[in-house]
Design a protein around this motif. Sequence first.
Motif, short mmCIF file in Angstrom:
data_model
loop_
_atom_site.label_atom_id
_atom_site.label_comp_id
_atom_site.label_asym_id
_atom_site.label_seq_id
_atom_site.Cartn_x
_atom_site.Cartn_y
_atom_site.Cartn_z
N TYR A 5 -12.02 15.33 -10.05
CA TYR A 5 -11.59 14.46 -11.14
C TYR A 5 -11.01 13.16 -10.57
O TYR A 5 -10.57 13.09 -9.42
N ALA A 6 -10.99 12.14 -11.42
CA ALA A 6 -10.39 10.85 -11.08
C ALA A 6 -9.44 10.44 -12.21
O ALA A 6 -9.73 10.68 -13.39
N ALA A 7 -8.33 9.81 -11.84
CA ALA A 7 -7.42 9.23 -12.83
C ALA A 7 -7.99 7.89 -13.28
O ALA A 7 -8.29 7.04 -12.44
N ILE A 8 -8.16 7.72 -14.58
CA ILE A 8 -8.81 6.49 -15.07
C ILE A 8 -7.97 5.68 -16.04
O ILE A 8 -8.26 4.51 -16.27
N GLN A 9 -6.93 6.27 -16.61
CA GLN A 9 -6.07 5.54 -17.54
C GLN A 9 -4.67 6.11 -17.48
O GLN A 9 -4.47 7.28 -17.13
N LEU A 10 -3.69 5.28 -17.86
CA LEU A 10 -2.34 5.74 -18.11
C LEU A 10 -1.92 5.21 -19.48
O LEU A 10 -1.97 4.00 -19.72
N ILE A 11 -1.54 6.12 -20.37
CA ILE A 11 -1.19 5.75 -21.73
C ILE A 11 0.32 5.89 -21.91
O ILE A 11 0.86 6.99 -21.83
N PRO A 12 1.04 4.79 -22.15
CA PRO A 12 2.50 4.87 -22.28
C PRO A 12 2.92 5.32 -23.67
O PRO A 12 2.28 5.00 -24.67
N GLY A 13 4.01 6.10 -23.73
CA GLY A 13 4.65 6.47 -24.98
C GLY A 13 6.07 5.97 -24.99
O GLY A 13 6.45 5.11 -24.19
N LYS A 14 6.91 6.54 -25.87
CA LYS A 14 8.28 6.06 -25.99
C LYS A 14 9.13 6.47 -24.79
O LYS A 14 9.86 5.66 -24.22
N TYR A 15 9.04 7.75 -24.41
CA TYR A 15 9.86 8.25 -23.31
C TYR A 15 9.03 8.74 -22.13
O TYR A 15 9.56 8.88 -21.02
N THR A 16 7.77 9.03 -22.36
CA THR A 16 6.89 9.50 -21.31
C THR A 16 5.59 8.71 -21.36
O THR A 16 5.38 7.88 -22.24
N ALA A 17 4.73 8.98 -20.40
CA ALA A 17 3.38 8.42 -20.38
C ALA A 17 2.46 9.53 -19.90
O ALA A 17 2.93 10.54 -19.36
N HIS A 18 1.16 9.37 -20.12
CA HIS A 18 0.26 10.41 -19.60
C HIS A 18 -0.97 9.79 -18.97
O HIS A 18 -1.52 8.79 -19.45
N TYR A 19 -1.38 10.39 -17.87
CA TYR A 19 -2.62 10.03 -17.18
C TYR A 19 -3.78 10.79 -17.80
O TYR A 19 -3.65 11.94 -18.22
N ILE A 20 -4.94 10.14 -17.80
CA ILE A 20 -6.18 10.77 -18.22
C ILE A 20 -7.06 10.94 -17.00
O ILE A 20 -7.26 9.99 -16.22
N PHE A 21 -7.61 12.15 -16.83
CA PHE A 21 -8.48 12.49 -15.71
C PHE A 21 -9.84 12.95 -16.23
O PHE A 21 -9.90 13.76 -17.16
N VAL A 22 -10.92 12.43 -15.64
CA VAL A 22 -12.27 12.87 -15.95
C VAL A 22 -13.03 13.09 -14.64
O VAL A 22 -12.58 12.65 -13.58
N LYS A 23 -14.16 13.77 -14.72
CA LYS A 23 -14.98 13.96 -13.53
C LYS A 23 -15.43 12.60 -12.99
O LYS A 23 -16.01 11.80 -13.72
N LYS A 24 -15.20 12.39 -11.70
CA LYS A 24 -15.54 11.10 -11.11
C LYS A 24 -17.04 10.82 -11.19
O LYS A 24 -17.45 9.67 -11.39
N ASP A 25 -17.87 11.86 -11.06
CA ASP A 25 -19.32 11.63 -11.05
C ASP A 25 -19.89 11.27 -12.42
O ASP A 25 -21.08 11.01 -12.56
N THR A 26 -19.04 11.25 -13.47
CA THR A 26 -19.50 10.81 -14.80
C THR A 26 -19.25 9.31 -15.02
O THR A 26 -19.70 8.77 -16.04
N LEU A 27 -18.57 8.67 -14.09
CA LEU A 27 -18.19 7.26 -14.26
C LEU A 27 -19.29 6.33 -13.73
O LEU A 27 -19.95 6.65 -12.75
N LYS A 28 -19.44 5.18 -14.37
CA LYS A 28 -20.44 4.20 -13.95
C LYS A 28 -19.78 3.22 -13.00
O LYS A 28 -19.26 2.18 -13.40
N LEU A 29 -19.86 3.55 -11.71
CA LEU A 29 -19.13 2.78 -10.70
C LEU A 29 -20.02 1.89 -9.85
O LEU A 29 -19.52 1.12 -9.04
N GLY A 30 -21.33 1.98 -10.01
CA GLY A 30 -22.23 1.13 -9.25
C GLY A 30 -22.14 -0.33 -9.70
O GLY A 30 -21.70 -0.64 -10.80
N GLY A 31 -22.57 -1.24 -8.86
CA GLY A 31 -22.49 -2.67 -9.16
C GLY A 31 -23.66 -3.16 -9.98
O GLY A 31 -24.73 -2.58 -10.02
N ASN A 32 -23.41 -4.26 -10.69
CA ASN A 32 -24.44 -5.00 -11.41
C ASN A 32 -25.22 -4.13 -12.39
O ASN A 32 -26.43 -4.24 -12.54
N GLN A 33 -24.50 -3.24 -13.11
CA GLN A 33 -25.16 -2.40 -14.08
C GLN A 33 -25.23 -3.11 -15.42
O GLN A 33 -24.37 -3.91 -15.78
N LYS A 34 -26.27 -2.81 -16.17
CA LYS A 34 -26.46 -3.41 -17.48
C LYS A 34 -25.92 -2.49 -18.58
O LYS A 34 -25.96 -1.29 -18.43
#
Length: 268
Positions: free
Chosen positions: A239-268
Motif C-alpha cells: 500500500y501507499a499513503a496518498i492523502q491526509l484528511i484533517p478533522g477537528k482534533y485528528t486527521a487520517h491517512y488514506i492508503f491504497v495499493k500502490k500498483d493501482t496508481l497512475k504514476l508513469g509520466g506523460n499519461q493522457k
Amino acid sequence: MITLKELTNIEELEQLEIIEQNVWGMESLPVHQTLTAVKNGGIIVGAFDSNRIIGFSYGFAGFKDDQVYLCSHMLGIETEYRSKKIGEQLKKKQLEIAQQKGYTEIHWTYDPLETRNGYLNLSKLNGISSVYMENAYGEMKDGLNKGLPSDRFEVHWHITSDHVKNPPVYDNLIFLNSVSNHSQVPVCSQLDDTSLTEAVYAVEVPKDFQRIKNEDKNAALDWRMKTRELFNKLFESGYAAIQLIPGKYTAHYIFVKKDTLKLGGNQK
C-alpha cells in the motif's frame, strides 16, 4: 505581495542563513555547499516579501536504483508567514523549475505525525509515500524533533504523472486504529485486521502532535511506535499513503495499493 525566484549566486544564498537559524535553531548550510548544489542540478527557490527573504526550498540532485531525481531536502518559512500557502507556492515553483531541468520525480521526507506537512505533501501536492524510515536522522536536538525517534515518510512526487494532475477520490474507508482521549491527550488503539486485503484503508493520527509532545512525552512515544507498526505493515503489504484528511482534533491517512496508481509520466 510574495514573489518567488530561483537563487543561484553567493549573495542570494547567503540570505538563507537567518531563516535556517530561526526555523530550526541550527547552524546554517555553508554557502559553498549550496552554491555547488545549484551548479550541479540542485534547485533553491526563495520566497520574498518585497526585498526580504521569508522562506526557501532547497533540493539537490539524487540518484538511486538507476534513477535520477531531485532530492528536496529543506523547506523553511518564517513563523509569521506560515499558514499562508507559501509552502505550497514554493513546492509548485520547485516543480516548474525541476521539469525545465528534465526531472520527472522529486523526493523528500517528513514526519508522518506532523499533519500540516502531511496535508501539503499528499493532499495538496499529490505526492505519495510507500517508504517508512525508522529513526531516519538519529537523535535530533532541534525544538521540533527533540526527544523522539526521527521516523519519516519518504515522499515521491511523480511530477509528470496522471496521479499528480488528476488524483483519484476514495471512500468506504476501513480504519486500522481508533482514537480515544485520556486526560485530554488522544490515545491510539490498534484494531485487529491482519489480512490487509481491502482496496482502501485509513489510519487516524492526532492533528496537533507538537501539543502531545509538550504535554505528555510518553503518549507521544506511544503514538510514534504504534503508527510505526501500522505504517510499516501497510507499506510491506504493497500500500501507499496518498492523502491526509484533517478533522477537528485528528486527521487520517488514506492508503491504497500502490500498483493501482497512475504514476508513469506523460499519461493522457
